[in-house]
Scaffold this active site. Structure first.
Site, mmCIF file in Angstrom:
data_model
loop_
_atom_site.group_PDB
_atom_site.id
_atom_site.type_symbol
_atom_site.label_atom_id
_atom_site.label_comp_id
_atom_site.label_asym_id
_atom_site.label_seq_id
_atom_site.Cartn_x
_atom_site.Cartn_y
_atom_site.Cartn_z
ATOM 1 N N LYS A 83 0.821 -1.219 0.000
ATOM 2 C CA LYS A 83 0.000 0.000 0.000
ATOM 3 C C LYS A 83 0.858 1.273 0.000
ATOM 4 O O LYS A 83 2.075 1.225 0.244
ATOM 5 C CB LYS A 83 -0.939 -0.031 1.206
ATOM 6 N N TYR A 101 -12.407 -2.525 -4.152
ATOM 7 C CA TYR A 101 -12.962 -2.675 -2.806
ATOM 8 C C TYR A 101 -14.496 -2.615 -2.801
ATOM 9 O O TYR A 101 -15.091 -2.281 -1.771
ATOM 10 C CB TYR A 101 -12.400 -1.600 -1.888
ATOM 11 N N ASN A 112 -2.118 0.324 6.577
ATOM 12 C CA ASN A 112 -1.704 -0.955 7.181
ATOM 13 C C ASN A 112 -0.785 -1.776 6.279
ATOM 14 O O ASN A 112 -0.728 -2.991 6.364
ATOM 15 C CB ASN A 112 -2.923 -1.752 7.666
ATOM 16 N N HIS A 166 -2.218 -5.446 1.553
ATOM 17 C CA HIS A 166 -3.497 -6.143 1.398
ATOM 18 C C HIS A 166 -3.196 -7.536 0.879
ATOM 19 O O HIS A 166 -2.270 -7.715 0.086
ATOM 20 C CB HIS A 166 -4.400 -5.424 0.376
ATOM 21 N N GLU A 199 -9.485 -10.938 -7.526
ATOM 22 C CA GLU A 199 -8.511 -9.859 -7.348
ATOM 23 C C GLU A 199 -7.328 -10.002 -8.308
ATOM 24 O O GLU A 199 -6.829 -8.995 -8.823
ATOM 25 C CB GLU A 199 -8.040 -9.832 -5.891
HETATM 26 P P1 CMP Z 1 -7.562 -4.534 3.342
HETATM 27 O O1 CMP Z 1 -7.101 -5.914 3.574
HETATM 28 O O2 CMP Z 1 -6.899 -3.779 2.233
HETATM 29 O O3 CMP Z 1 -9.134 -4.559 3.071
HETATM 30 C C1 CMP Z 1 -9.965 -3.454 3.353
HETATM 31 C C2 CMP Z 1 -9.254 -2.381 4.110
HETATM 32 O O4 CMP Z 1 -10.083 -1.439 4.765
HETATM 33 C C3 CMP Z 1 -8.446 -2.984 5.234
HETATM 34 O O5 CMP Z 1 -7.347 -3.691 4.688
HETATM 35 C C4 CMP Z 1 -8.106 -1.747 6.071
HETATM 36 O O6 CMP Z 1 -6.931 -1.096 5.617
HETATM 37 C C5 CMP Z 1 -9.295 -0.817 5.791
HETATM 38 N N1 CMP Z 1 -10.127 -0.579 6.967
HETATM 39 C C6 CMP Z 1 -10.337 0.607 7.549
HETATM 40 N N2 CMP Z 1 -11.148 0.485 8.604
HETATM 41 C C7 CMP Z 1 -11.473 -0.825 8.709
HETATM 42 C C8 CMP Z 1 -12.283 -1.589 9.605
HETATM 43 N N3 CMP Z 1 -12.941 -1.018 10.613
HETATM 44 N N4 CMP Z 1 -12.375 -2.918 9.391
HETATM 45 C C9 CMP Z 1 -11.743 -3.510 8.352
HETATM 46 N N5 CMP Z 1 -10.965 -2.832 7.473
HETATM 47 C C10 CMP Z 1 -10.826 -1.508 7.645
#
Ligand code: CMP
Length: 141
Positions: A10, A50, A113, A116, A127
């Site tokens: 990311k 998403y 974070n 993904h 994906e």
């Molecule tokens: P990712 O695995 O990329 O999939 C969706 C993303 O939404 C997740 O990682 C997080 O970076 C983001 N996100 C933000 N808030 C939340 C939440 N409350 N629960 C889950 N994903 C979240």
């Protein structure tokens, strides 16, 4: 079984200059990079990727973050690649991620974070196809 999974490094991790450190973790765990590209996602690309989160309260921030800078999208191949990648990443919220995981070591927040990874075989199939055509995937054999 040998599987393929989609990984995204990311914008926060790209900005921290830890692309290589993250890929090294995949390689050390016997996952092979069989496709890779760097992209600056458009709003449409991020929203489509998403789409399952469209109704979630964090969707706007998620799309805003994922379009804030370049990402590295990769297809990883290996034994149990989907769950293996998720184990390497750690929990979505870095505060809950186990020590030694990518998110524990490189992530700052639940949005920023670091990575993904596909969460199921069906998600992986969708994906991978979202970002790569068949002729962009290079199995090592
Ligand atoms: P990712 O695995 O990329 O999939 C969706 C993303 O939404 C997740 O990682 C997080 O970076 C983001 N996100 C933000 N808030 C939340 C939440 N409350 N629960 C889950 N994903 C979240």
């Amino acid at each position: 079984a040998v599987e393929r999974t989609l990984s995204i490094i990311k914008p926060d991790a790209v900005a921290k200059n830890v692309i290589g450190e993250i890929i090294a973790r995949f390689e050390k765990a016997n996952l092979q990079v069989v496709a890779a590209k760097m992209l600056h996602l458009s709003r449409e690309q991020a929203e489509g990727f998403y789409a399952e989160h469209k109704e979630r309260p964090f969707f706007g921030e998620l799309v805003g973050f994922m379009t804030s800078g370049p990402v590295v999208v990769q297809v990883l191949e290996g034994e149990n690649a989907i769950s293996q990648n998720r184990d390497l990443m750690g929990a979505t919220n870095p505060k809950e991620a186990a020590a030694g995981t990518i998110r524990a070591d490189f992530a700052n927040s639940i949005d920023a974070n670091a990575v993904h990874g596909s969460d199921s075989p069906a998600a992986a199939e969708r994906e991978v196809a979202y970002f790569f055509s068949d002729d962009e995937i290079c199995p090592r054999g």
